[in-house]
Design an enzyme around this catalytic site. Structure first.
Site, short mmCIF file in Angstrom:
data_model
loop_
_atom_site.label_atom_id
_atom_site.label_comp_id
_atom_site.label_asym_id
_atom_site.label_seq_id
_atom_site.Cartn_x
_atom_site.Cartn_y
_atom_site.Cartn_z
N PHE A 243 -5.12 3.71 14.71
CA PHE A 243 -4.40 4.67 13.63
C PHE A 243 -5.95 4.07 12.58
CE2 PHE A 243 -1.88 8.17 14.03
CZ PHE A 243 -1.29 8.44 14.70
N LYS B 213 -14.55 1.90 14.35
CA LYS B 213 -13.25 0.84 14.35
C LYS B 213 -12.81 0.73 15.80
CE LYS B 213 -10.88 1.58 10.43
NZ LYS B 213 -10.01 1.95 9.10
N LYS C 203 -12.23 -2.78 17.31
CA LYS C 203 -11.46 -2.85 18.02
C LYS C 203 -11.28 -3.09 19.80
CE LYS C 203 -9.46 -2.85 13.24
NZ LYS C 203 -8.47 -3.12 13.29
N ASP D 129 -5.55 -9.38 12.86
CA ASP D 129 -5.29 -8.12 13.18
C ASP D 129 -4.69 -7.39 14.33
OD1 ASP D 129 -6.05 -5.56 14.73
OD2 ASP D 129 -8.28 -5.75 13.31
N ASN E 262 1.30 -0.98 0.18
CA ASN E 262 0.17 -0.01 0.09
C ASN E 262 1.35 1.13 -0.08
OD1 ASN E 262 0.76 0.89 2.66
ND2 ASN E 262 0.00 -1.47 3.10
O1 C5P Z 1 -8.54 -2.68 10.56
P1 C5P Z 1 -8.26 -1.16 9.92
O2 C5P Z 1 -6.90 -1.04 9.01
O3 C5P Z 1 -8.94 -0.54 9.29
O4 C5P Z 1 -7.50 -0.55 10.89
C1 C5P Z 1 -6.46 0.74 11.40
C2 C5P Z 1 -5.59 0.27 12.67
O5 C5P Z 1 -5.82 -1.20 12.52
C3 C5P Z 1 -4.52 0.64 12.43
O6 C5P Z 1 -4.19 1.59 13.15
C4 C5P Z 1 -3.70 -0.72 11.93
O7 C5P Z 1 -1.94 0.07 11.98
C5 C5P Z 1 -4.47 -1.28 12.90
N1 C5P Z 1 -3.92 -2.85 11.55
C6 C5P Z 1 -3.63 -3.81 12.36
N2 C5P Z 1 -3.26 -5.32 12.09
C7 C5P Z 1 -4.53 -5.45 10.65
C8 C5P Z 1 -4.97 -4.55 10.39
C9 C5P Z 1 -5.06 -2.99 10.33
O8 C5P Z 1 -2.74 -4.15 13.94
N3 C5P Z 1 -4.46 -6.58 9.74
#
Ligand code: C5P
Length: 400
Positions: free
Chosen positions: A327, A341, A345, A310, A212
């Site tokens: 974030f 979010k 979480k 996650d 990304n």
């Molecule tokens: O789930 P999403 O990507 O929308 O959430 C963003 C947050 O979750 C950010 O803080 C990112 O660093 C964390 N994240 C994570 N592991 C993932 C996806 C996102 O720690 N697989």
């Protein structure tokens, strides 16, 4: 550029050493950060760099004589430190360290150090490795530390004399980092922070990846700001083109699953977890060990995706885990999506921003979401925004 030494008045003392060549650049970089630099030189320093050079760069008269007639009361040794926020001696020779340790005052610089009162004194030692390692120098350094003098460096590496070891003056970027740190209030002293930053890469084959567009700039700026505020920072970083933040432990990873493993092995030892990384949502289940060849006449490989763990949600669910901060980069509906979010979480705090406002840019605008409500922070350069965010995090962490 955000100026992190804004309005700081620094007396820059130069003593005899080849590292005086770095002091010219140091003067300029201190000024870039908003500091004013008043140079004082010993006679020995003048053998290595001229007062004319230092005067032209600092834009101020360079003081050398104890009884300087250009001051109305001829008392440069008193006046200079009274107007200063710190005295920084860079380079500081072994001889000058010995003088400071014994309170000698036989030239302007040593006299003004003795007469400095509450003005902080910092030295950046510069000498041959044997001189640095000598018990006499080490004894003197101990004395200076006990007297409350700050010692920056010395660094290791190749020396002007051709020998290799400890004793060279820190390089200018390191001295600037030390200076910014020195003047930053230590709101996170003793706090261990674990962070992730940058993108992750998911391999298609040994050559191709899916990733990304995260540059890592926001995460690195936050790591630096936390370190300057006194935290011990471990940064688990995906691949970025950024230089390593000063005095931060970096663990480089590539894939989300590597990042997950690194975070889980570290999390228990930390007080706060800040998850800035743009973690790929999926990895490629059928990635190939060899380069996938283009087939004659077209045809595409079929990639099978599987979800990545996650990381943040897992840390947030740990019993006695670190205080988790997430974030959320969104392109639209920031308020709705970021708060959703945070709920999903189970986070005390999530920092939202609009992807189109921050990606590939040096500025950012944070919106904080917490149980207590929403706080919109002003748009600022990433370094300044990171410092402001660290203040907020510290305040909320200490009153949680
Ligand atoms: O789930 P999403 O990507 O929308 O959430 C963003 C947050 O979750 C950010 O803080 C990112 O660093 C964390 N994240 C994570 N592991 C993932 C996806 C996102 O720690 N697989």
């Amino acid at each position: 550029m955000a100026q992190l030494l804004s309005a700081k008045r620094i007396v820059l003392g130069l003593t005899g050493g080849i590292a005086c060549y770095k002091s010219a650049e140091l003067t300029r970089r201190l000024q870039d950060q908003g500091a004013s630099v008043q140079v004082v030189m010993t006679d020995a320093a003048c053998s290595f760099i001229t007062p004319t050079t230092m005067q032209a760069l600092s834009g101020q008269h360079v003081y050398r004589e104890t009884l300087d007639a250009t001051m109305d009361n001829s008392m440069a040794h008193i006046n200079l430190s009274r107007e200063a926020d710190a005295i920084l001696i860079a380079p500081c020779s072994a001889d000058f360290i010995a003088k400071l340790a014994h309170g000698l005052a036989d030239d302007l610089l040593s006299t003004l150090c003795l007469a400095r009162g509450n003005c902080p004194l910092i030295i950046a030692p510069a000498m041959n490795r044997e001189m640095w390692a000598h018990p006499a120098t080490q004894r003197n350094i101990k004395t200076l530390l006990a007297d409350g003098v700050a010692v920056w460096g010395p660094g290791d590496g190749e020396q002007a004399c051709g020998e290799i070891g400890s004793g060279r003056m820190l390089d200018v970027p390191e001295l600037i980092e030390e200076a910014i740190s020195f003047f930053t209030p230590k709101v996170l002293n003793g706090v261990n922070i674990l962070m992730t930053a940058g993108p992750t890469e998911e391999a298609i084959d040994p050559i191709r990846v899916i990733s990304n567009r995260s540059s890592g700039k926001t995460g690195y700026a936050i790591a630096e700001a936390a370190q300057r505020a006194g935290a011990k920072v471990t940064l688990i970083s995906g691949p970025t083109a950024l230089t390593q933040p000063y005095a931060v432990d970096i663990l480089p990873v590539r894939s989300a699953r590597q990042m997950h493993q690194a975070v889980m092995s570290q999390a228990r030892h930390h007080d706060i977890f800040i998850s800035v990384a743009a973690v790929a949502d999926w990895y490629i289940k059928n990635s190939s060990d060899r380069k996938i060849k283009k087939t004659e006449g077209g045809g595409f490989p079929t990639l099978e995706f599987a979800p990545n763990p996650d990381i943040l949600a897992e840390v947030a669910a740990m019993e006695n885990g670190p205080w988790p901060i997430g974030f959320a980069a969104e392109t639209d509906n920031l308020f709705e999506y970021a708060e959703a979010k945070r709920q999903r979480k189970k986070l005390p705090l999530i920092v939202g921003n609009l992807a189109q406002e921050v990606m590939d840019k040096d500025t950012t605008r944070f919106v904080l979401f917490a149980d207590s409500g929403v706080t919109e922070m002003p748009s600022a350069e990433k370094t300044a925004a990171a410092s402001a965010l660290i203040q907020e995090i510290s305040r909320r962490y200490h009153s949680r």
